[in-house]
Write a protein that holds these residues in place. Structure first.
Motif, mmCIF file in Angstrom:
data_model
loop_
_atom_site.group_PDB
_atom_site.id
_atom_site.type_symbol
_atom_site.label_atom_id
_atom_site.label_comp_id
_atom_site.label_asym_id
_atom_site.label_seq_id
_atom_site.Cartn_x
_atom_site.Cartn_y
_atom_site.Cartn_z
ATOM 1 N N LYS A 1 0.711 -1.278 0.180
ATOM 2 C CA LYS A 1 -0.005 -0.121 -0.174
ATOM 3 C C LYS A 1 0.496 1.215 -0.573
ATOM 4 O O LYS A 1 0.876 2.171 -0.904
ATOM 5 C CB LYS A 1 -1.070 0.003 1.111
ATOM 6 C CG LYS A 1 -1.717 1.614 1.318
ATOM 7 C CD LYS A 1 -3.276 1.274 2.480
ATOM 8 C CE LYS A 1 -3.653 1.965 2.634
ATOM 9 N NZ LYS A 1 -4.752 2.418 3.536
ATOM 10 N N ASN A 2 1.992 1.228 0.615
ATOM 11 C CA ASN A 2 3.104 1.742 0.687
ATOM 12 C C ASN A 2 3.548 2.781 -0.280
ATOM 13 O O ASN A 2 3.789 4.124 -0.737
ATOM 14 C CB ASN A 2 3.613 1.827 2.066
ATOM 15 C CG ASN A 2 3.014 2.026 3.695
ATOM 16 O OD1 ASN A 2 1.863 2.769 3.450
ATOM 17 N ND2 ASN A 2 3.358 2.013 4.491
ATOM 18 N N ALA A 3 3.737 1.803 -1.391
ATOM 19 C CA ALA A 3 4.895 1.327 -2.799
ATOM 20 C C ALA A 3 3.675 2.228 -3.073
ATOM 21 O O ALA A 3 3.817 2.993 -4.286
ATOM 22 C CB ALA A 3 5.528 0.040 -2.857
ATOM 23 N N LYS B 1 1.035 4.677 -2.346
ATOM 24 C CA LYS B 1 1.341 5.655 -2.538
ATOM 25 C C LYS B 1 2.521 6.809 -2.931
ATOM 26 O O LYS B 1 2.318 7.837 -3.650
ATOM 27 C CB LYS B 1 0.775 5.872 -0.859
ATOM 28 C CG LYS B 1 -0.844 5.878 -0.744
ATOM 29 C CD LYS B 1 -0.364 5.944 0.678
ATOM 30 C CE LYS B 1 -1.912 5.082 1.222
ATOM 31 N NZ LYS B 1 -1.851 5.748 2.818
ATOM 32 N N GLN B 2 3.619 5.823 -2.841
ATOM 33 C CA GLN B 2 4.513 6.798 -3.212
ATOM 34 C C GLN B 2 5.234 6.465 -4.215
ATOM 35 O O GLN B 2 4.826 7.945 -5.490
ATOM 36 C CB GLN B 2 5.614 5.748 -2.499
ATOM 37 C CG GLN B 2 7.639 6.558 -2.888
ATOM 38 C CD GLN B 2 8.076 5.473 -2.446
ATOM 39 O OE1 GLN B 2 8.390 4.830 -1.590
ATOM 40 N NE2 GLN B 2 9.743 6.062 -2.720
ATOM 41 N N GLY B 3 4.650 5.814 -5.180
ATOM 42 C CA GLY B 3 4.469 5.207 -6.248
ATOM 43 C C GLY B 3 3.876 6.561 -7.362
ATOM 44 O O GLY B 3 4.661 7.170 -8.590
ATOM 45 N N SER C 1 2.623 9.442 -5.835
ATOM 46 C CA SER C 1 3.485 10.716 -5.809
ATOM 47 C C SER C 1 4.610 11.334 -6.422
ATOM 48 O O SER C 1 4.169 12.635 -6.777
ATOM 49 C CB SER C 1 3.497 10.522 -3.852
ATOM 50 O OG SER C 1 4.164 12.240 -3.271
ATOM 51 N N GLU C 2 5.380 10.213 -6.687
ATOM 52 C CA GLU C 2 6.171 10.647 -7.337
ATOM 53 C C GLU C 2 5.330 10.808 -9.033
ATOM 54 O O GLU C 2 6.654 11.110 -9.366
ATOM 55 C CB GLU C 2 7.201 9.569 -7.481
ATOM 56 C CG GLU C 2 7.959 9.194 -6.072
ATOM 57 C CD GLU C 2 9.336 8.599 -6.563
ATOM 58 O OE1 GLU C 2 8.792 7.189 -7.459
ATOM 59 O OE2 GLU C 2 9.615 7.752 -5.239
ATOM 60 N N ASN D 1 2.963 12.584 -9.557
ATOM 61 C CA ASN D 1 2.267 13.657 -9.539
ATOM 62 C C ASN D 1 3.945 14.910 -9.573
ATOM 63 O O ASN D 1 3.233 15.685 -10.181
ATOM 64 C CB ASN D 1 2.151 13.829 -8.351
ATOM 65 C CG ASN D 1 -0.172 12.791 -8.497
ATOM 66 O OD1 ASN D 1 -0.310 12.997 -9.679
ATOM 67 N ND2 ASN D 1 -0.037 13.017 -7.075
ATOM 68 N N ARG D 2 4.241 14.827 -9.168
ATOM 69 C CA ARG D 2 5.516 15.565 -9.046
ATOM 70 C C ARG D 2 6.348 15.675 -10.646
ATOM 71 O O ARG D 2 6.505 17.149 -10.425
ATOM 72 C CB ARG D 2 7.123 14.739 -7.344
ATOM 73 C CG ARG D 2 6.122 15.119 -6.531
ATOM 74 C CD ARG D 2 7.150 14.678 -5.610
ATOM 75 N NE ARG D 2 8.222 13.664 -5.472
ATOM 76 C CZ ARG D 2 8.615 12.938 -4.639
ATOM 77 N NH1 ARG D 2 7.020 12.653 -3.728
ATOM 78 N NH2 ARG D 2 8.535 12.082 -5.022
#
Length: 297
Positions: free
Chosen positions: A278-280, A282-284, A286-287, A289-290
């Motif tokens: 789940k965290n991976a 979310k991190q993907g 987020s990256e 979107n950046r």
């Protein structure tokens, strides 16, 4: 005295497989109920049998309407023989309604054992056959098909399905998604016929093979889920199993407990794998979107 209902198995391909008793029952029948009267005619001609009984059609479209007529004949003492296009009546073929009605009226029901695509496919599949279950055809719609597969994802018995050739690739791909890409299976095509073929391998490979196009009558045999106990499962597989259970309606806590029990692992280990995935994700996101914002700047 009431008559007798005879469920007569017919060849699934090679006419030479017809049991000798089939000819005798067709000759003795006062009424023959056939799924396809034209196929019955070809079968009797190939067997050299000249029937004298009344022939009526009995297929999915008229099964409900014709059953009372056949029950009436049976109550009047007639010997009624039921045949389908191939294999045993009632097994994914017309027959169940008539058998149920006959039983309700205390009419004798017997059978002429014959060839079966289910048993033949199991025998040649190379997969365990000591315990199995027959699932017939899967739903045509993708969502319903996935739902049905999720219901039996943890079934440990060998699974047997029928499928239409034009849906085979989609079905195998769905099986690979839900049951696991490495789950062993066998696709049995045109059993006992001239172009008989049995393709064995992991579901992922079979789905890729079927994508090229397959013809003929298809029976699929799929290995059952592994027995519970300590298993060398990577975190991705643990997460997949939890997701399958959640999509089938289980709460995450229950799904994690069930997967842990199946794999012989502590619940904490499965929980950590789910959280990490789940965290991976979310991190993907987020990256991603950046990168989009940077591109706009």
């Amino acid at each position: 005295m009431t008559g007798t209902l005879v469920l007569a198995g017919t060849p699934i391909g090679d006419v030479a497989d017809a049991p000798p008793r089939l000819a005798a029952e067709l000759l003795a029948a006062e009424v023959i109920a056939a799924e396809d009267t034209r196929r019955l005619r070809r079968l009797t001609q190939a067997m050299g049998v000249h029937t004298t009984g009344r022939v009526v059609s009995y297929f999915e479209g008229n099964e409900s309407a014709r059953t009372p007529e056949l029950v009436e004949a049976l109550l009047g003492g007639a010997r009624v023989v039921l045949v389908t296009d191939a294999g045993m009546p009632s097994v994914s073929d017309p027959g169940y309604r008539l058998v149920a009605a006959a039983v309700e009226h205390d009419i004798k029901v017997t059978a002429v054992p014959g060839p079966s695509a289910v048993l033949t496919a199991l025998a040649v599949s190379g997969l365990p056959v000591d315990r199995f279950c027959f699932e017939g055809f899967l739903p045509r719609k993708a969502g319903e098909r996935l739902g049905r597969l999720r219901e039996i994802a943890d079934e440990r018995r060998t699974l047997v399905y029928f499928e239409a050739p034009h849906r085979l690739d989609d079905t195998l791909a769905a099986m690979a998604e839900v049951l696991g890409e490495e789950r062993r299976a066998a696709v049995c095509r045109e059993l006992t016929k001239t172009y008989e073929e049995v393709k064995r391998g992991p579901l992922k490979e079979l789905a890729e093979w079927a994508a090229e196009g397959v013809r003929g009558e298809i029976t699929i045999v799929v290995e059952g889920a592994p027995e519970p106990g300590p298993q060398d499962l990577d975190p991705a597989e643990l997460v997949r199993r939890v997701r399958v259970r959640e999509e089938a309606g289980e709460r995450r806590k229950e799904a994690i407990s069930a997967v842990a029990a199946e794999a012989g692992l502590p619940k904490r280990e499965v929980f950590d794998a789910v959280v990490a995935a789940k965290n991976a994700a979310k991190q993907g996101a987020s990256e991603g979107n950046r990168v989009i914002v940077k591109g706009k700047a």
